[in-house]
Scaffold this active site. Structure first.
Site, PDB file in Angstrom:
ATOM      1  N   PRO A 266       0.824  -1.215   0.000  1.00 24.64           N
ATOM      2  CA  PRO A 266       0.000   0.000   0.000  1.00 24.64           C
ATOM      3  C   PRO A 266       0.851   1.256   0.000  1.00 24.64           C
ATOM      4  O   PRO A 266       1.890   1.316   0.662  1.00 24.64           O
ATOM      5  CB  PRO A 266      -0.765  -0.115   1.332  1.00 24.64           C
ATOM      6  CG  PRO A 266       0.192  -0.854   2.224  1.00 24.64           C
ATOM      7  CD  PRO A 266       0.935  -1.827   1.330  1.00 24.64           C
TER       8      PRO A 266
ATOM      9  N   ARG B 182      -1.228  16.469  -9.123  1.00 25.52           N
ATOM     10  CA  ARG B 182      -2.357  15.563  -9.373  1.00 25.52           C
ATOM     11  C   ARG B 182      -3.568  16.241 -10.032  1.00 25.52           C
ATOM     12  O   ARG B 182      -4.156  15.676 -10.956  1.00 25.52           O
ATOM     13  CB  ARG B 182      -2.783  14.853  -8.081  1.00 25.52           C
ATOM     14  CG  ARG B 182      -1.653  14.066  -7.406  1.00 25.52           C
ATOM     15  CD  ARG B 182      -2.159  13.138  -6.300  1.00 25.52           C
ATOM     16  NE  ARG B 182      -2.882  12.017  -6.854  1.00 25.52           N
ATOM     17  CZ  ARG B 182      -4.174  11.894  -6.833  1.00 25.52           C
ATOM     18  NH1 ARG B 182      -4.922  12.800  -6.245  1.00 25.52           N
ATOM     19  NH2 ARG B 182      -4.749  10.859  -7.395  1.00 25.52           N
TER      20      ARG B 182
ATOM     21  N   TYR C  47      -4.200  14.503 -13.551  1.00 27.79           N
ATOM     22  CA  TYR C  47      -5.312  13.534 -13.597  1.00 27.79           C
ATOM     23  C   TYR C  47      -6.683  14.192 -13.463  1.00 27.79           C
ATOM     24  O   TYR C  47      -7.689  13.486 -13.371  1.00 27.79           O
ATOM     25  CB  TYR C  47      -5.208  12.524 -12.455  1.00 27.79           C
ATOM     26  CG  TYR C  47      -3.845  11.911 -12.243  1.00 27.79           C
ATOM     27  CD1 TYR C  47      -3.283  11.047 -13.176  1.00 27.79           C
ATOM     28  CD2 TYR C  47      -3.128  12.179 -11.079  1.00 27.79           C
ATOM     29  CE1 TYR C  47      -2.038  10.481 -12.961  1.00 27.79           C
ATOM     30  CE2 TYR C  47      -1.881  11.614 -10.857  1.00 27.79           C
ATOM     31  CZ  TYR C  47      -1.344  10.772 -11.813  1.00 27.79           C
ATOM     32  OH  TYR C  47      -0.123  10.209 -11.596  1.00 27.79           O
TER      33      TYR C  47
ATOM     34  N   CYS D  96       3.434  29.084 -15.104  1.00 25.66           N
ATOM     35  CA  CYS D  96       2.999  29.566 -16.413  1.00 25.66           C
ATOM     36  C   CYS D  96       2.434  28.449 -17.265  1.00 25.66           C
ATOM     37  O   CYS D  96       3.039  28.026 -18.248  1.00 25.66           O
ATOM     38  CB  CYS D  96       4.160  30.262 -17.114  1.00 25.66           C
ATOM     39  SG  CYS D  96       4.559  31.775 -16.278  1.00 25.66           S
ATOM     40  N   GLU D  97       1.310  27.936 -16.863  1.00 21.59           N
ATOM     41  CA  GLU D  97       0.580  26.885 -17.582  1.00 21.59           C
ATOM     42  C   GLU D  97      -0.903  27.112 -17.303  1.00 21.59           C
ATOM     43  O   GLU D  97      -1.289  27.254 -16.132  1.00 21.59           O
ATOM     44  CB  GLU D  97       0.925  25.487 -17.022  1.00 21.59           C
ATOM     45  CG  GLU D  97       2.320  25.010 -17.256  1.00 21.59           C
ATOM     46  CD  GLU D  97       2.578  24.533 -18.678  1.00 21.59           C
ATOM     47  OE1 GLU D  97       1.618  24.154 -19.372  1.00 21.59           O
ATOM     48  OE2 GLU D  97       3.744  24.560 -19.082  1.00 21.59           O
TER      49      GLU D  97
ATOM     50  N   TYR E 298       1.711  10.947  -3.442  1.00 19.62           N
ATOM     51  CA  TYR E 298       1.910  11.434  -4.802  1.00 19.62           C
ATOM     52  C   TYR E 298       1.784  12.972  -4.849  1.00 19.62           C
ATOM     53  O   TYR E 298       1.251  13.527  -5.800  1.00 19.62           O
ATOM     54  CB  TYR E 298       0.945  10.744  -5.778  1.00 19.62           C
ATOM     55  CG  TYR E 298       1.003   9.231  -5.670  1.00 19.62           C
ATOM     56  CD1 TYR E 298       2.146   8.548  -6.073  1.00 19.62           C
ATOM     57  CD2 TYR E 298      -0.046   8.495  -5.104  1.00 19.62           C
ATOM     58  CE1 TYR E 298       2.230   7.173  -5.949  1.00 19.62           C
ATOM     59  CE2 TYR E 298       0.035   7.110  -4.978  1.00 19.62           C
ATOM     60  CZ  TYR E 298       1.184   6.453  -5.398  1.00 19.62           C
ATOM     61  OH  TYR E 298       1.269   5.105  -5.269  1.00 19.62           O
TER      62      TYR E 298
HETATM   63  N1  LLP Z   1       2.805  -1.472  -6.110  1.00 19.55           N
HETATM   64  C1  LLP Z   1       3.054  -1.150  -7.387  1.00 19.55           C
HETATM   65  C2  LLP Z   1       3.724  -2.133  -8.239  1.00 19.55           C
HETATM   66  C3  LLP Z   1       2.667   0.099  -7.902  1.00 19.55           C
HETATM   67  O1  LLP Z   1       2.897   0.388  -9.190  1.00 19.55           O
HETATM   68  C4  LLP Z   1       2.030   1.035  -7.051  1.00 19.55           C
HETATM   69  C5  LLP Z   1       1.630   2.353  -7.549  1.00 19.55           C
HETATM   70  C6  LLP Z   1       1.800   0.665  -5.710  1.00 19.55           C
HETATM   71  C7  LLP Z   1       2.194  -0.594  -5.274  1.00 19.55           C
HETATM   72  C8  LLP Z   1       1.133   1.578  -4.725  1.00 19.55           C
HETATM   73  O2  LLP Z   1      -0.159   1.850  -5.114  1.00 19.55           O
HETATM   74  P1  LLP Z   1      -1.144   2.639  -4.130  1.00 19.55           P
HETATM   75  O3  LLP Z   1      -1.408   1.758  -2.938  1.00 19.55           O
HETATM   76  O4  LLP Z   1      -0.488   3.887  -3.728  1.00 19.55           O
HETATM   77  O5  LLP Z   1      -2.367   2.866  -4.921  1.00 19.55           O
HETATM   78  N2  LLP Z   1       0.700   9.123  -9.256  1.00 19.55           N
HETATM   79  C9  LLP Z   1      -0.581   8.472  -9.222  1.00 19.55           C
HETATM   80  C10 LLP Z   1      -0.503   7.079  -8.669  1.00 19.55           C
HETATM   81  C11 LLP Z   1       0.507   6.196  -9.362  1.00 19.55           C
HETATM   82  C12 LLP Z   1       0.543   4.821  -8.772  1.00 19.55           C
HETATM   83  C13 LLP Z   1       1.714   4.063  -9.267  1.00 19.55           C
HETATM   84  N3  LLP Z   1       1.856   2.746  -8.722  1.00 19.55           N
HETATM   85  C14 LLP Z   1      -1.576   9.335  -8.472  1.00 19.55           C
HETATM   86  O6  LLP Z   1      -1.199  10.401  -8.002  1.00 19.55           O
HETATM   87  O7  LLP Z   1      -2.742   8.992  -8.357  1.00 19.55           O
END
Ligand code: LLP
Length: 424
Positions: free
Chosen positions: A279, A317, A321, A347-348, A376
């Site tokens: 997580p 973010r 997104y 500047c965007e 993130y």
């Molecule tokens: N394991 C792997 C292999 C991953 O690629 C990721 C996230 C995680 C675990 C952790 O996932 P989480 O529990 O945080 O959902 N920048 C994006 C999110 C990118 C996630 C990348 N991989 C955002 O701000 O929403």
């Protein structure tokens, strides 16, 4: 759930008054709450215990927030780390995470990264292709090591999340195609320097429904049975991360970690396997806010703009997104409100923190908090427009520490130079 609360009209991080903190640390800055980090970690850990999952390893996904203070806080609770680069390996070890609790994910590990992971004797490599298996085997051979390997298989499940953070569909770059999994395990088993002892999946991020997890877990349980029938000894299942969090804090109810743990127990409780979880967001998202000051407001013909001193360079973010983050006043007010786009100075046109927010017209210097920015957030920052990275502050009760200082402009130029031919 978080520990950011109003006391006498002023937002506090645990016992720390954020107006006072903002007077000592120039805005914008990130503020993280230790109690919230601890809470989220223990909710997941207790959920696993409650459903009878006794052999679990929670490998915090360092990419979500890789501040040393944050990782060290989780390390003290017993967390391991999910890393994707040599830099993250370095951070995890510096923060006190033991190598036997580190799993190395990522689709593009280099020779140097594999060698460093092997030298450190990390718990597991999550391997995403046959070519990567061969590469890891040859480096392990050379170093006289045996690598514990999980194959990251792609269960081709639609996680129902934003297309940019979905990873478990056939068209995503991640993982080994489901149909090729058994062949890939047989290939790995024939390489003496590899021990293919684990299965790994990760289907996406900010997943707000348990159904895709259920489908992926059922497929994984089926694969586990087939691999065992083929004679492989699988002792570990890495189920990735991805559980969603409420970004609209009073208006969203993502799946309860207990229900998630129950689903894991239903599928794998009697597998005899150790369960590894990765997580990221679940642990850190709601443990962090971004504090920013109003520079000025500007009423336009079509829109009103609240220009603040944080931008997409601090929190990408919303721009990347279209992600929603709650934005509230640090000092509560009864003044009448109207609609504002909260935008930064970068500047965007795409530089915004929140659109159409109901806020009073604020004086320059007023403070706003952007919530759920602990995952993130800082890690996706950039120095576009030569904006120095926002400092990060960790709070614990009534104390706080600046766990990452704002670089000076001189720091920002370090490593750059005017070429010799212009100065000779
Ligand atoms: N394991 C792997 C292999 C991953 O690629 C990721 C996230 C995680 C675990 C952790 O996932 P989480 O529990 O945080 O959902 N920048 C994006 C999110 C990118 C996630 C990348 N991989 C955002 O701000 O929403």
């Amino acid at each position: 759930m978080d520990h950011f609360e109003y006391r006498d009209g002023v937002l506090h991080a645990e016992g720390v008054n954020l107006v006072e903190l903002a007077d000592t640390i120039a805005t914008p800055f990130y503020c993280y709450s230790t109690a919230t980090l601890q809470h989220h970690y223990s909710v997941l850990q207790n959920a696993c215990k409650q459903v009878g999952l006794t052999d679990t390893l929670i490998c915090y996904s360092v990419k979500a927030n890789s501040n040393l203070g944050v990782i060290a806080t989780l390390a003290q609770l017993g967390a391991g780390a999910d890393i994707v680069s040599l830099g993250e390996l370095h951070r995890a070890q510096t923060a006190g995470i033991a190598p036997e609790k580190i799993v190395f994910s990522g689709v593009g590990k280099t020779d140097a990264e594999m060698a460093a992971g092997l030298e450190a004797d990390i718990q597991q490599f999550n391997v995403e292709s046959l070519a990567e298996l061969d590469q890891l085997a040859s480096i392990a051979d050379r170093l006289g090591k045996k690598a514990r390997v999980a194959l990251r298989v792609n269960p081709d499940v639609d996680a129902g999340t934003h297309e940019k953070i979905s990873t478990g569909k056939a068209e995503n770059k991640f993982g080994i195609a489901w149909e090729d999994a058994e062949h890939a395990y047989a290939h790995a088993a024939a390489l003496p320097s590899l021990d293919p002892c684990a299965i790994d999946i990760h289907i996406g991020s900010q997943i707000t429904d348990l159904a895709p997890f259920k489908t992926a877990f059922e497929k994984t349980a089926d694969l586990l049975a087939r691999l065992r029938a083929a004679g492989l000894t699988i002792t570990q299942l890495d189920l990735g991360g991805g559980l969603g969090v409420p970004y609209q804090r009073n208006n969203e109810t993502p799946p309860d970690p207990l229900a998630y743990a129950r689903l894991i127990a239903e599928n794998f409780g009697d597998s005899g396997c150790r369960i590894v979880l990765e997580p990221g967001r679940l642990i850190t998202a709601n443990a962090g806010i971004l504090v920013t000051r109003v520079i000025r407001s500007k009423r336009g013909q079509a829109k009103n703009f609240m220009i603040v001193d944080a931008a997409m360079t601090e929190l990408l973010r919303p721009t990347l997104y279209g992600a929603y983050h709650d934005i509230d006043l640090v000092q509560e007010s009864n003044a009448s409100t109207s609609m504002w786009d909260v935008v930064g100075p970068a500047c965007e046109s795409g530089d915004f923190l929140g659109l159409e927010r109901n806020l009073p017209e604020l004086e320059p210097g007023a403070l706003l908090a952007v919530f759920s920015a602990g995952a993130y957030g800082a890690v996706l920052g950039s120095s576009y427009n030569t904006r120095p990275a926002a400092p990060e502050v960790l709070v614990d009760g009534t104390r706080h520490d600046v766990v990452r200082a704002r670089p000076s402009y001189q720091d920002m130029l370090t490593g750059e130079k005017i070429p010799d031919w212009l100065t000779d």
